[in-house]
Structure formats: C-alpha cells, structure tokens
Design a protein around this motif. Structure first.
Motif, PDB file in Angstrom:
ATOM      1  N   VAL A   1       0.816  -1.224   0.000  1.00 31.41           N
ATOM      2  CA  VAL A   1       0.000   0.000   0.000  1.00 31.41           C
ATOM      3  C   VAL A   1       0.850   1.275   0.000  1.00 31.41           C
ATOM      4  O   VAL A   1       0.489   2.274  -0.608  1.00 31.41           O
TER       5      VAL A   1
ATOM      6  N   PHE B   1      -6.021   2.857  15.840  1.00 31.31           N
ATOM      7  CA  PHE B   1      -5.955   1.849  14.772  1.00 31.31           C
ATOM      8  C   PHE B   1      -5.961   0.446  15.391  1.00 31.31           C
ATOM      9  O   PHE B   1      -6.956  -0.257  15.294  1.00 31.31           O
TER      10      PHE B   1
ATOM     11  N   ALA C   1      -9.508  -1.973  14.722  1.00 30.77           N
ATOM     12  CA  ALA C   1     -10.191  -1.006  13.850  1.00 30.77           C
ATOM     13  C   ALA C   1     -11.431  -1.621  13.201  1.00 30.77           C
ATOM     14  O   ALA C   1     -12.387  -0.913  12.878  1.00 30.77           O
TER      15      ALA C   1
ATOM     16  N   PRO D   1     -15.172  -0.771  15.510  1.00 25.88           N
ATOM     17  CA  PRO D   1     -15.034   0.380  14.605  1.00 25.88           C
ATOM     18  C   PRO D   1     -15.470   1.700  15.235  1.00 25.88           C
ATOM     19  O   PRO D   1     -14.871   2.734  14.960  1.00 25.88           O
TER      20      PRO D   1
ATOM     21  N   SER E   1     -12.732   2.854  17.667  1.00 25.06           N
ATOM     22  CA  SER E   1     -11.542   3.118  16.870  1.00 25.06           C
ATOM     23  C   SER E   1     -11.661   4.445  16.117  1.00 25.06           C
ATOM     24  O   SER E   1     -10.743   5.269  16.127  1.00 25.06           O
ATOM     25  N   ALA E   2     -12.809   4.662  15.485  1.00 26.40           N
ATOM     26  CA  ALA E   2     -13.006   5.901  14.731  1.00 26.40           C
ATOM     27  C   ALA E   2     -13.071   7.104  15.671  1.00 26.40           C
ATOM     28  O   ALA E   2     -12.549   8.178  15.353  1.00 26.40           O
ATOM     29  N   ALA E   3     -13.686   6.917  16.852  1.00 25.40           N
ATOM     30  CA  ALA E   3     -13.750   8.026  17.816  1.00 25.40           C
ATOM     31  C   ALA E   3     -12.352   8.415  18.270  1.00 25.40           C
ATOM     32  O   ALA E   3     -12.026   9.608  18.388  1.00 25.40           O
ATOM     33  N   MET E   4     -11.505   7.427  18.516  1.00 27.36           N
ATOM     34  CA  MET E   4     -10.131   7.704  18.925  1.00 27.36           C
ATOM     35  C   MET E   4      -9.371   8.398  17.799  1.00 27.36           C
ATOM     36  O   MET E   4      -8.640   9.371  18.026  1.00 27.36           O
TER      37      MET E   4
ATOM     38  N   MET F   1      -2.443   5.225   7.883  1.00 23.11           N
ATOM     39  CA  MET F   1      -3.540   4.795   7.001  1.00 23.11           C
ATOM     40  C   MET F   1      -4.888   5.101   7.665  1.00 23.11           C
ATOM     41  O   MET F   1      -5.807   5.616   7.033  1.00 23.11           O
ATOM     42  N   HIS F   2      -4.956   4.790   8.947  1.00 26.24           N
ATOM     43  CA  HIS F   2      -6.181   5.020   9.726  1.00 26.24           C
ATOM     44  C   HIS F   2      -6.454   6.524   9.845  1.00 26.24           C
ATOM     45  O   HIS F   2      -7.559   7.001   9.519  1.00 26.24           O
TER      46      HIS F   2
ATOM     47  N   GLY G   1      -7.213   8.103   6.500  1.00 17.35           N
ATOM     48  CA  GLY G   1      -8.565   7.775   6.054  1.00 17.35           C
ATOM     49  C   GLY G   1      -9.601   8.691   6.684  1.00 17.35           C
ATOM     50  O   GLY G   1     -10.580   9.090   6.031  1.00 17.35           O
ATOM     51  N   ILE G   2      -9.365   9.041   7.951  1.00 18.42           N
ATOM     52  CA  ILE G   2     -10.289   9.950   8.655  1.00 18.42           C
ATOM     53  C   ILE G   2     -10.137  11.370   8.110  1.00 18.42           C
ATOM     54  O   ILE G   2     -11.124  12.059   7.828  1.00 18.42           O
TER      55      ILE G   2
ATOM     56  N   ARG H   1      -9.047  12.321   5.196  1.00 16.29           N
ATOM     57  CA  ARG H   1      -9.558  12.443   3.821  1.00 16.29           C
ATOM     58  C   ARG H   1     -11.079  12.406   3.788  1.00 16.29           C
ATOM     59  O   ARG H   1     -11.709  13.121   3.014  1.00 16.29           O
ATOM     60  N   ARG H   2     -11.668  11.584   4.642  1.00 13.59           N
ATOM     61  CA  ARG H   2     -13.122  11.509   4.698  1.00 13.59           C
ATOM     62  C   ARG H   2     -13.700  12.895   5.014  1.00 13.59           C
ATOM     63  O   ARG H   2     -14.724  13.298   4.484  1.00 13.59           O
TER      64      ARG H   2
ATOM     65  N   ARG I   1     -13.761   6.285  25.982  1.00 16.07           N
ATOM     66  CA  ARG I   1     -14.811   6.503  24.974  1.00 16.07           C
ATOM     67  C   ARG I   1     -15.978   5.526  25.095  1.00 16.07           C
ATOM     68  O   ARG I   1     -17.097   5.853  24.735  1.00 16.07           O
TER      69      ARG I   1
ATOM     70  N   GLU J   1     -11.828   6.644   4.948  1.00 20.03           N
ATOM     71  CA  GLU J   1     -11.609   6.278   3.551  1.00 20.03           C
ATOM     72  C   GLU J   1     -10.613   5.132   3.498  1.00 20.03           C
ATOM     73  O   GLU J   1      -9.736   5.017   4.358  1.00 20.03           O
TER      74      GLU J   1
END
Lengths: 251, 472, 221
Positions: free
Chosen positions: A14, A180, A185, A189, A192-195, A220-221, A224-225, A227-228, B333, B454
């Motif tokens: 990647v 991550f 992740a 999810p 993980s996303a909140a962190m 990467m994690h 990804g956030i 860019r989103r 969290r 993403e």
C-alpha cells in the motif's frame, strides 16, 4: 555492514513510497541496503488477533529470510515490536507445548538484529542530522508500539528537529493511541473511529501542514479519517521526510 | 437501566452506543484526563517508583506461587486474633454465608463499605432476597444505588454521572431510602457531599452490622487493611458490633513489612494522592474498641481458575487502583458499562473473562476491547502486562471457534498460507494494483473500515516490483 | 490451547479444602517465584529533623489540615484557643490524655465510656488526642488506640479533631520507617487530612463523614 530492509506487508502493498524513501535515505547515509525478496509479513495481525499457531510459519520465514544480515531495518515501530516482544513469547509457548527449540533459536537470533528506522539511524549510525530538507510545518504522532514497547523516546523528534526548513509543532496528547490497533479497527469500529477522530482533531489544532508518523498503519487510519472529512492535513511517514533533500525534495 | 450485567450485548455494540452519547463522553473525558495528569505528578515525586513497582510485582507473584501456604497462615493469624474465617468457593456460597451471619445477629440491615468483591458476587441483591437491607455508604456507590444504576469505574463508580444528574438522583430517591435531600439542593459538589453526610449519618449511628471488603490481608499478622477517603469506611469498620469482610483470596500478602510498598503505590496510582485521607488496619477484634465479632469470608469465585493459567494469572496481582482505566483511550470513549462487569477497563477486560470464563457473548468480546496501546501496562503499579494477557485470551476465544471466529480463523489461515509464499503474495498485489482504478468506493467486507474512514488508494506497483524494476 | 478447566463445584469436602486443593493444582507447574528484591528507598527525605518536620507541616497543610506549632509550655493555651475558636462547648477526652494539656477552664470534658452510644458521641463538639506517630512524606498521622488516643470511634464521630504530635520523637520521614515502628496487633487508623471525596466529577470536596476539621498541633522539643 550488511543491512536488510524489512519492508512490512503494508508498506510493500500500500505504501511503497515509504519503503523507497527508506532505501533512498539509508543509501544516502552510505548504507548498503538489500531487499531479500522472500520476505512477506511478520504475522502481527494474526498473532494479535489470537492466531498464534498461524503465526509460526511466518516466524520461520522471517528467520530464514534475514539470516546472515548484521542489521534488519524496518520503517515500522509495530512490526519491530512484534519481532522483539512477541517472537520470544511465540517461541516460549511452542517449547512449552512440546514443539522444540527451533523458534527460540530464530527469536534469539532475530531480536537483537531488528531495528526500527529511527533507532537504527540514531543508535547504530549515530546520526540525528541526516541532511534532509523539508520546508513545512510538521506535527509528530508517536505510535504506541514505538513509544511504549520499543522505547523510541525522543529519537524521531530529534531526527525531525534536525531537518532543514522543518518547523516541528507540539502535538497535544501525543502519547494517546490513535485507535488503529490492527484488527481493533474492524472489531470495534466505533471506538476506533472516535479515537482516530480525536487524534486528527488534536493534530489539526497545531495548524501543521503535515502529520508525521513512523507507522504506516496508523497513518492509514488517520489519513482515512482526514480524507473523509477533507481536512487540510497530510499524513506522511518519517522516512519520506528524512529522505527529502534540497536536490530531491519530497513530491 | 437495570442493576445487573446479565444478558449484556457484546462490547462493540455497547461501546458504539456509549460513543454516541455526548454527555457521557464529556463526563468521562473530563474525569479521566484530570485524574491521569494528577497521577503522573504524584508518581513523579518518588525517585524509586520503578523499584516500588518491581517489589509490588514480586510480592504478589511470590504470594500467588504459595497462595495455599499464605491463606492457611492468614487463617491461623485471624483466628488467633479473635476472628472467624469462612471459605466460599463461589458467589452463591459467599452470599449464603454472609446472609446467615447477618440473620444470626437478629438484624435486618447492614451498612457497607465500598467493596468490589461484594459487587462481584451481587451480595446486596442476595441480602435483599433474604429480607436484609444493604446500604451502600460510599458517596459514589450511594449515587449508583439510589439511581438503580451500575458502577462504571473501580474507584469512582459514578464517574459517568455529572453533578446535575447526581443532584436529580438525590432529590428524587433519597426520601425513599431514609432522610430526604435538603430542600433547594443545588449541584455544587460540596452541597451534594453534605446531603450524603446527613442522609447516611442516621444509618451509621444505628448500624449493628457492617460489611466490607479489604485491600490487603497480612498473613503474618492477620491484619486487614481498607483504604478510603470519606470516613464511611471508618464508620462501618468501627461503630457496628459485628463486622463481616468478604475478600478475594488473592488479596493476601505475606508480611507486615510488605504493606510499606503498597501504602506508597496504591494511593498515588488510585486517587493520585500521597496518601488517601483514611486507612484502617485491624487485626481480629480489640477489647472495648470496635466490633466485638469479626468474620472473614475468603472468596474464590473463579480466582483459582485464573491462577491456573500461566500467562493470565498475573491479573491476580491487581490491587484495584484503577490507574489503567484512567489512562485507557478505549475506556474513556466506551465508558464502564460497556464492559458488562463490575471490573471495567483494561483490567476488567482480562479479569472478567478469566473469573467468569468466555462462554457469554460479552466475556468473549472483552479481550478484543483494546487497541493494545500499552498505556495500562505503563501505569500499573504491579506491572501487569495487560496487553500480553489480552492477546493470550484472544487465542483462547479464537480457539473455541465461537460466533464469527470460524470464518476469521479460515481467513487468518489463508493469509498465513499466502504470506508464506512470496510469489502468491506478489501476484495478489499485482492483481490489486492492476485493478485499482476499477475499485468501487465500497469494497465488499470493508464496511467496518469505511463507516468512519476512507480506504487508502492503492499504488501503481508494489515495493517488491519497484525493487525488481530498479534492476538491483 | 485449552484454557484452565472450569471445575464443577463438587460437594465433596469442605470449601476450605477444595479451594486449597485447587490452589495447589493451579500452581503445581509454576516456576518458583524469586525472593522479593527491596531495591526501593527507606526514605526520600534528608535525615534532618527540622527538614522532616517542615515537610510534615507542608504536606498536612496541602491536604487541608490546619497545622499549628508550639512548645510544651504553650500547648495548653493553644489547645484552649483552638477549642474556643471552634466554638466548642464539649470536648471528648481519651482516658490517658496528659491532664496538663487541657487546663481547668475551657469546654466541658466528656469521657468516652464503654456504654456511651455513637449517637451520644455525635453531640460532642470536639475531640483532642495524641497520636502514635506522624509521617512527613505523606502528611499522615497514625493513631493506634493508645491511652492518649482512646477508642477509634472518638476521633471519628465528632466533627472537630485536634491531634497533638510530639516532635521530633513521634515524627518519621517515610512509610517504611513508620511500618517498622507500628504494632500490627493494635487497631490502626491512618489519617491524612480531613475526610474527602472526589466522587463527583473527580472534584475534591473536603469533609464527608469523618471530622470535617482536622487540626494538628506540632509540639516542638
């Protein structure tokens, strides 16, 4: 000095630019780098998800592929930590289960030779100023395995501080995990996303252009956030910043 | 919300709900960050912190290795000092012992010191079923009890509640338990504490039976130790005629001198103080001072199962300081309730599945409730390598091949197979990069990732192909 | 890998015997645990009585105890003043409190008799005691129920506790030094400031169930 690059599966597939930058940087510092093509993956995802037995063939492969090299350098704190901390554990458990000492021999041979990139630069090559040029504002996220398992301490920051043109900005709550955590992740999810979101937010408060890390999977994690959300912050591996020079600036 | 953890959903679902609750997130963030910074300062004062940590770890390891010897010695010491010792193999037996002891006094109510062990066995509910009222006297436990709630933290069980919520609970519920809240009660912490003082005082002054746990038991002397802050512990340990202490068997330490280590590491790790306001130490009974009858109930309830596991047994070193909760980004969290146990946070994630086994959905999900960041291990005053135990327990869960794990195992086996064949890996990489322009926004099976992030864009070629192409 | 076998709770034998047997089985194959290495310090403070006393004073005050200094001669007047300032009309007195500490005047003395009830003690305004020792590094006073301290309940129920510490004899620097001097057979109460709670938003509030005011008198010499 025979140095092997242990590229890691994530970088290979990647983020090859990170691996290329590692080669460029090491060669610029006079290191002869080899890439043994038999290498694949250290088995971190399998092991950390609870599949220790499935990790064993990968331990054997790592041992065979990197046999004979003085140093094995990897641009990944978590993969270095996997070898250093968990290979001996895998070996101990295999021995306890009556499957001999082979893995113990591999772990014993590999562990002292495996270095995360910033460790190799500072401890083995004895450099902090690698002659890099990167005229940007940067904030550094020390990933957990590098920070706590390997004890990288100030090494990455010292390397960054010596980069010409680079302005390092303090990341608030730097020591907190980005969320991550490998299969975490996917298994958790929401948390993980909140962190990751909190980490991205604190990186944004620095106003830096670049979020630097030494672990591609964390980047990467976080990337990804970012860019989103369309945030104006670019994730970049430490190796790519250190490989950048005035003659050949980072693209 | 019900007061029990029975039938909890698995951790990820409970955590997702908590993450969406902004009040809870704010309460937890404020509380954990406050205490974690204070802890760091309190620990930094001691130049020999790492030596104390090592000594604490060794004392506990040594005790666990010879637990039979120290339990027998403890029993002898307690009996010699005028106490009676009972042994309880599980929660039911412990509850029965305590209920019978209370009934034998002829009393119908007990005052309780905050105790994780009695929470673990559901003692209050068991006593109520026997017609005995059990009054929690720790402020946070009182908040939880009055709010028909569940504890969400080891040290501050009502950490999930803010001052406004606490005021409302006091106003609405105090009257049905005893002295009602004062008129015009505001949400100032000092006023709320005062309301609790008034409400509980009448209970303390008339109580004939006290129930406690203990932080430590000294085998050599038979001494029990309770660390606290409010004085409710002193009330329950001093004023009643009968004292019943329910303590996990792992809480024993060999010698009086060993306490000097934990008296330094526990307060700083837990409330981040040089010393907590009150620590009580008692050895059996004392003529004319304090309870004249003392019963110690030694509790197994899954501890010997935990002790049998070579890697997992280190969880029994835990001194319940809660430092690991306060630094845990997942706990911060997800909140304590998501862990479905009286032991939340990182220590709960390794303790509950060992004490209770991994048969239930919640217990099987706990070992995965961590990003393995290692912050917990770093602050643990007895150096429990929580990440190591988490991974070890994941292995146990994966081996059982429960829900979702059969597929996962197959996928992991396949990945390992491919990873052991570089040519296969290279071909897979090429297949992926060749089709990278065609990838749909949502690749099947990546939903958990793309819900919040993403996917990375794949490069034109892998590193190994670049290396080959360089003609090296 | 199989986890530990979860035992069926059999009915054979007593729970005591079963638990001990299960412990022995659980650790049968465990490696011997090494002897404890006590590489930690026995004190973090220079061995200077004046410095140790200053540290005690500072740490007591930081945890909201009211600290006073005097000498043996000035003690009765100081105690009288503290009780007067608190507005106390009654004071609990342990059986062996040196009589010269509290002069003739001042609040009414209340003895703690074995038949006294907690509710009776609850009506008393103050209590004056000595102590077993004090620990400078943690700002802690330890009571061991000695004659000048009385039963545990008398320092718990009244709302105002005045505790006298004789310096330097009763002052130690550290916890390890304290442990070596204490008698574990006695009921011990370690007190570091007035009662407190941080249960509401981890916001520390002083004064919950124990005495809301703790005054410590350091008697020098």
């Amino acid at each position: 000095m025979r140095v092997a690059l242990f590229v890691t599966c994530v970088n290979d597939a990647v983020y090859p630019a990170t691996a290329v930058a590692t080669v460029t940087l090491l060669e610029r510092l006079g290191v002869e780098v080899d890439f043994p093509p038999g290498q694949t993956c250290c088995g971190q995802a399998q092991f950390n998800t609870g599949y220790r037995r499935e990790t064993e063939p990968l331990v054997r492969r790592m041992g065979a592929v990197f046999e004979g090299y003085d140093h094995v350098v990897t641009p990944s704190g978590s993969c270095a930590a996997m070898v250093r901390e968990n290979y001996p554990r895998i070996a101990r458990k295999a021995a306890a289960e009556g499957r001999g000492t082979e893995l113990g021999g591999i772990a014993g041979s590999l562990v002292p030779r495996v270095y995360e990139l910033s460790e190799f630069l500072v401890d083995v090559l004895g450099v902090t100023d690698v002659g890099a040029y990167f005229p940007h504002t940067v904030t550094y996220h020390p990933s957990c395995h590098g920070l706590r398992t390997l004890g990288l301490g100030e090494r990455p920051r010292r390397l960054l501080e010596a980069v010409k043109g680079l302005e390092l900005r303090e990341l608030p709550g730097a020591e907190e995990c980005c969320g991550f955590g490998g299969t975490f992740a996917l298994k958790n999810p929401a948390v993980s996303a909140a962190m990751g979101t909190d980490k991205a937010d604190s990186a944004l408060t620095t106003g830096a252009e670049v979020l630097c890390g030494a672990d591609s999977s964390c980047l990467m994690h976080l990337g990804g956030i970012l860019r989103r959300r369309g945030d104006p912050l670019r994730p970049l591996h430490l190796a790519e910043i250190l490989a950048s020079t005035e003659a050949e600036p980072h693209p | 919300m019900s007061g029990t953890f029975v039938g909890m959903p698995a951790f990820p679902e409970a955590a997702r709900e908590a993450v969406g609750n902004s009040t809870l997130r704010a309460n937890l963030r404020h509380a954990t960050h406050t205490i974690r910074d204070k802890r760091a300062r309190a620990v930094a004062e001691l130049a020999d912190w790492q030596q104390l940590r090592e000594a604490g770890k060794q004392i506990k390891n040594h005790t666990l290795r010879h637990l039979d010897r120290y339990l027998v010695q403890l029993e002898e010491s307690v009996v010699r000092a005028g106490g009676t010792v009972h042994w309880a193999a599980d929660a039911d037996e412990a509850n029965r012992i305590v209920a019978d002891l209370v009934k034998a006094t002829g009393e119908r109510e007990v005052v309780k010191v905050k105790s994780m062990a009695t929470q673990e066995i559901g003692l209050n509910e068991a006593l109520v079923a026997e017609g005995i009222s059990a009054y929690e006297t720790d402020l946070a436990e009182l908040i939880v009890q009055l709010g028909h709630d569940r504890p969400s933290h080891i040290l501050v069980p009502a950490i999930h509640r803010n001052r406004g919520e606490i005021r409302d609970i006091f106003r609405e519920e105090m009257g049905s338990w005893g002295r009602p809240a004062p008129d015009g009660l505001t949400d100032s912490p000092a006023e709320l504490a005062e309301a609790a003082r008034l409400h509980l005082r009448e209970k303390f002054l008339r109580a004939k039976v006290g129930v406690s746990g203990a932080n430590f038991m000294v085998a050599e002397t038979g001494t029990l130790v309770v660390f606290e802050s409010e004085g409710n512990g002193r009330m329950c340990l001093t004023l009643p005629e009968t004292l019943i202490s329910v303590v996990g068997i792992e809480k024993v330490i060999p010698t009086w001198r060993d306490l000097e280590v934990f008296l330094q590491t526990l307060p700083r790790s837990s409330t981040a103080e040089r010393m907590n306001p009150y620590t009580s130490m008692w050895t059996g009974t004392t003529d004319g001072d304090g309870p004249s009858v003392f019963h110690l109930v030694l509790l197994d309830n899954g501890r010997t199962d935990t002790l049998a596991d070579e890697v997992g047994r280190q969880a029994l070193r835990c001194i319940r300081c809660s430092a690991c909760l306060n630094v845990c980004p997942v706990y911060e969290r997800a909140g304590g309730h998501a862990y479905g146990s009286v032991y939340p946070g990182p220590i709960g994630a390794i303790l509950s599945p060992q004490l209770r086994g991994t048969a239930s959905e919640i217990d099987a999900s706990l070992p995965y409730a961590s990003s393995l960041c290692g912050a917990c291990y770093e602050v643990c005053p007895v150096a429990i390598d929580i990440p190591e135990v988490l991974v070890h327990l994941r292995e146990r869960v994966a081996d059982r091949g429960g829900k979702g794990h059969r597929l996962e195992k197959a996928a992991m086996k396949a990945a390992s197979w491919a990873m052991d064949r570089p040519a296969v890996l290279a071909a897979a990489e090429r297949a992926a990069t060749r089709t990278r322009r065609l990838h749909p926004k949502k690749v099947p099976g990546t939903g958990a990732w793309t819900a919040g992030r993403e996917l990375p864009e794949l490069p034109e070629k892998s590193f190994r192909d670049w290396w080959k192409g360089e003609g090296r | 890998m199989a986890g530990p076998v979860r035992s069926a709770r059999g009915t054979g034998g007593s729970s005591r015997d079963r638990i001990l047997a299960r412990v022995r089985t659980a650790v049968a194959d465990a490696r011997e645990a090494p002897e404890v290495t006590r590489a930690y310090l026995t004190s973090h403070t220079p061995d200077d009585p004046a410095a140790v006393l200053d540290l005690l004073h500072e740490n007591l005050a930081e945890y909201r105890a009211l600290v006073h200094r005097t000498d043996a001669e000035g003690l009765p007047a100081l105690l009288a003043r503290l009780l007067a300032e608190h507005g106390s009309s009654t004071v609990l007195v342990p059986p062996g409190l040196p009589p010269e500490w509290l002069g003739e005047a001042g609040p009414e003395r209340v003895q703690d008799r074995s038949e006294s009830t907690a509710a009776e003690l609850d009506t008393v305004d103050s209590v004056v005691t000595g102590c077993a020792l004090a620990i400078a590094e943690t700002g802690t006073i330890v009571l061991d129920g000695g004659p000048d301290q009385g039963r545990r309940r008398i320092t718990l129920v009244p709302d105002h506790h005045v505790c006298v510490v004789r310096a330097p004899d009763q002052v130690v620097a550290s916890v390890p030094q304290a442990m070596a001097r204490l008698d574990p057979t006695r009921p011990l109460t370690w007190i570091s400031g007035p009662s407190a709670t941080s249960d509401i938003e981890l916001d520390r509030v002083e004064g919950v169930h124990g005495p809301r005011t703790l005054e410590v008198v350091l008697v020098i010499g």
